[in-house]
Write a protein that holds these residues in place. Structure first.
Motif, PDB file in Angstrom:
ATOM      1  N   LEU A  90       0.877  -1.174   0.000  1.00 27.24           N
ATOM      2  CA  LEU A  90       0.000   0.000   0.000  1.00 27.24           C
ATOM      3  C   LEU A  90       0.911   1.219   0.000  1.00 27.24           C
ATOM      4  N   THR A  91       0.616   2.196  -0.863  1.00 26.66           N
ATOM      5  CA  THR A  91       1.446   3.401  -0.908  1.00 26.66           C
ATOM      6  C   THR A  91       0.583   4.640  -0.703  1.00 26.66           C
ATOM      7  N   PHE A  92       1.225   5.666  -0.181  1.00 29.61           N
ATOM      8  CA  PHE A  92       0.589   6.972  -0.006  1.00 29.61           C
ATOM      9  C   PHE A  92       1.601   8.020  -0.436  1.00 29.61           C
ATOM     10  N   ASP A  93       1.244   8.809  -1.419  1.00 31.78           N
ATOM     11  CA  ASP A  93       2.144   9.825  -1.988  1.00 31.78           C
ATOM     12  C   ASP A  93       3.468   9.215  -2.434  1.00 31.78           C
ATOM     13  N   GLY A  94       3.428   8.008  -2.956  1.00 35.93           N
ATOM     14  CA  GLY A  94       4.618   7.349  -3.463  1.00 35.93           C
ATOM     15  C   GLY A  94       5.438   6.611  -2.417  1.00 35.93           C
ATOM     16  N   ASP A  95       5.124   6.770  -1.149  1.00 35.79           N
ATOM     17  CA  ASP A  95       5.851   6.084  -0.076  1.00 35.79           C
ATOM     18  C   ASP A  95       5.103   4.829   0.346  1.00 35.79           C
ATOM     19  N   VAL A  96       5.854   3.757   0.571  1.00 37.39           N
ATOM     20  CA  VAL A  96       5.243   2.507   1.007  1.00 37.39           C
ATOM     21  C   VAL A  96       4.754   2.671   2.450  1.00 37.39           C
ATOM     22  N   VAL A  97       3.530   2.243   2.679  1.00 44.58           N
ATOM     23  CA  VAL A  97       2.931   2.283   4.019  1.00 44.58           C
ATOM     24  C   VAL A  97       3.370   1.031   4.774  1.00 44.58           C
ATOM     25  N   ARG A  98       3.902   1.199   5.955  1.00 49.55           N
ATOM     26  CA  ARG A  98       4.279   0.043   6.783  1.00 49.55           C
ATOM     27  C   ARG A  98       3.025  -0.517   7.445  1.00 49.55           C
ATOM     28  N   ARG A  99       3.053  -1.795   7.749  1.00 51.22           N
ATOM     29  CA  ARG A  99       1.883  -2.470   8.333  1.00 51.22           C
ATOM     30  C   ARG A  99       1.475  -1.840   9.662  1.00 51.22           C
ATOM     31  N   GLU A 100       2.436  -1.365  10.437  1.00 45.52           N
ATOM     32  CA  GLU A 100       2.110  -0.812  11.755  1.00 45.52           C
ATOM     33  C   GLU A 100       1.699   0.661  11.702  1.00 45.52           C
ATOM     34  N   ASP A 101       1.819   1.296  10.534  1.00 42.32           N
ATOM     35  CA  ASP A 101       1.403   2.699  10.407  1.00 42.32           C
ATOM     36  C   ASP A 101      -0.100   2.821  10.651  1.00 42.32           C
ATOM     37  N   THR A 102      -0.494   3.973  11.156  1.00 39.80           N
ATOM     38  CA  THR A 102      -1.913   4.286  11.323  1.00 39.80           C
ATOM     39  C   THR A 102      -2.231   5.510  10.471  1.00 39.80           C
ATOM     40  N   ALA A 103      -3.509   5.736  10.237  1.00 42.39           N
ATOM     41  CA  ALA A 103      -3.914   6.928   9.495  1.00 42.39           C
ATOM     42  C   ALA A 103      -3.519   8.181  10.270  1.00 42.39           C
ATOM     43  N   ASP A 104      -3.607   8.116  11.589  1.00 43.21           N
ATOM     44  CA  ASP A 104      -3.177   9.261  12.405  1.00 43.21           C
ATOM     45  C   ASP A 104      -1.692   9.535  12.222  1.00 43.21           C
ATOM     46  N   ALA A 105      -0.868   8.475  12.249  1.00 42.65           N
ATOM     47  CA  ALA A 105       0.585   8.647  12.114  1.00 42.65           C
ATOM     48  C   ALA A 105       0.946   9.231  10.749  1.00 42.65           C
ATOM     49  N   LEU A 106       0.208   8.847   9.719  1.00 43.67           N
ATOM     50  CA  LEU A 106       0.467   9.355   8.371  1.00 43.67           C
ATOM     51  C   LEU A 106      -0.272  10.657   8.089  1.00 43.67           C
ATOM     52  N   GLU A 107      -1.062  11.099   9.061  1.00 43.65           N
ATOM     53  CA  GLU A 107      -1.873  12.317   8.952  1.00 43.65           C
ATOM     54  C   GLU A 107      -2.828  12.260   7.761  1.00 43.65           C
ATOM     55  N   LEU A 108      -3.429  11.077   7.585  1.00 47.02           N
ATOM     56  CA  LEU A 108      -4.416  10.902   6.522  1.00 47.02           C
ATOM     57  C   LEU A 108      -5.703  11.616   6.903  1.00 47.02           C
ATOM     58  N   GLU A 109      -6.369  12.140   5.913  1.00 44.44           N
ATOM     59  CA  GLU A 109      -7.660  12.805   6.091  1.00 44.44           C
ATOM     60  C   GLU A 109      -8.665  12.188   5.125  1.00 44.44           C
ATOM     61  N   ASP A 110      -9.913  12.586   5.264  1.00 41.50           N
ATOM     62  CA  ASP A 110     -10.959  12.095   4.359  1.00 41.50           C
ATOM     63  C   ASP A 110     -10.566  12.361   2.909  1.00 41.50           C
ATOM     64  N   ASP A 111     -10.864  11.372   2.057  1.00 42.88           N
ATOM     65  CA  ASP A 111     -10.685  11.435   0.609  1.00 42.88           C
ATOM     66  C   ASP A 111      -9.222  11.413   0.147  1.00 42.88           C
ATOM     67  N   PHE A 112      -8.261  11.154   1.038  1.00 41.59           N
ATOM     68  CA  PHE A 112      -6.875  10.961   0.591  1.00 41.59           C
ATOM     69  C   PHE A 112      -6.826   9.669  -0.215  1.00 41.59           C
ATOM     70  N   LEU A 113      -5.922   9.618  -1.177  1.00 36.46           N
ATOM     71  CA  LEU A 113      -5.827   8.493  -2.093  1.00 36.46           C
ATOM     72  C   LEU A 113      -4.656   7.589  -1.731  1.00 36.46           C
ATOM     73  N   LEU A 114      -4.933   6.297  -1.566  1.00 39.58           N
ATOM     74  CA  LEU A 114      -3.911   5.274  -1.331  1.00 39.58           C
ATOM     75  C   LEU A 114      -3.889   4.372  -2.556  1.00 39.58           C
ATOM     76  N   ASP A 115      -2.714   3.873  -2.912  1.00 42.28           N
ATOM     77  CA  ASP A 115      -2.582   2.934  -4.034  1.00 42.28           C
ATOM     78  C   ASP A 115      -2.258   1.563  -3.483  1.00 42.28           C
ATOM     79  N   PHE A 116      -3.005   0.548  -3.941  1.00 38.23           N
ATOM     80  CA  PHE A 116      -2.735  -0.838  -3.559  1.00 38.23           C
ATOM     81  C   PHE A 116      -2.105  -1.507  -4.762  1.00 38.23           C
ATOM     82  N   LEU A 117      -0.853  -1.948  -4.591  1.00 38.31           N
ATOM     83  CA  LEU A 117      -0.084  -2.525  -5.687  1.00 38.31           C
ATOM     84  C   LEU A 117       0.275  -3.974  -5.382  1.00 38.31           C
TER      85      LEU A 117
END
Length: 119
Positions: A90-117
């Motif tokens: 899973l990536t957000f803004d081109g960076d790979v999301v780690r399994r232990e990351d949370t939306a709070d830690a990544l400062e995700l908000e409504d309607d942000f786009l994640l890519d599942f590759l």
């Protein structure tokens, strides 16, 4: 003359077994008041993000709790695609999301786009 005795059908209000100067029995204490609203735990923030997958034309929306690890989302997407978990990311803004990351830690908000590759 001595005062007249009460009639036999009058019940005495004094407990004959209690000492005359004994303190009254303790009263049940009332339940404690509820804690103030500020002391109650806050509800977890929920957000709706969009997930884009290579095999779909349009991204789809996913609701999630911002305090939970994104591994829950990754595992759900892997199961839905019947993909090899070791090849999925899973990536957000081109960076790979780690399994232990949370939306709070990544400062995700409504309607942000994640890519599942997969791959």
């Amino acid at each position: 003359p001595p005062p007249p005795l009460p009639p036999d059908d009058v019940v005495s209000l004094i407990d004959d077994d209690a000492a005359p100067d004994a303190p009254p029995p303790p009263r049940e204490s009332p339940p404690p008041p509820p804690p103030p609203k500020s002391a109650r735990p806050a509800r977890a923030r929920k957000i709706t993000v969009k997930v884009r997958m290579a095999d779909r034309d349009e991204p789809f929306s996913v609701k999630l709790r911002a305090d939970k690890p994104l591994s829950l989302l990754i595992d759900t997407l892997v199961a839905k695609c019947a993909a090899d978990p070791s090849r999925a990311r899973l990536t957000f803004d081109g960076d790979v999301v780690r399994r232990e990351d949370t939306a709070d830690a990544l400062e995700l908000e409504d309607d942000f786009l994640l890519d599942f590759l997969i791959g």
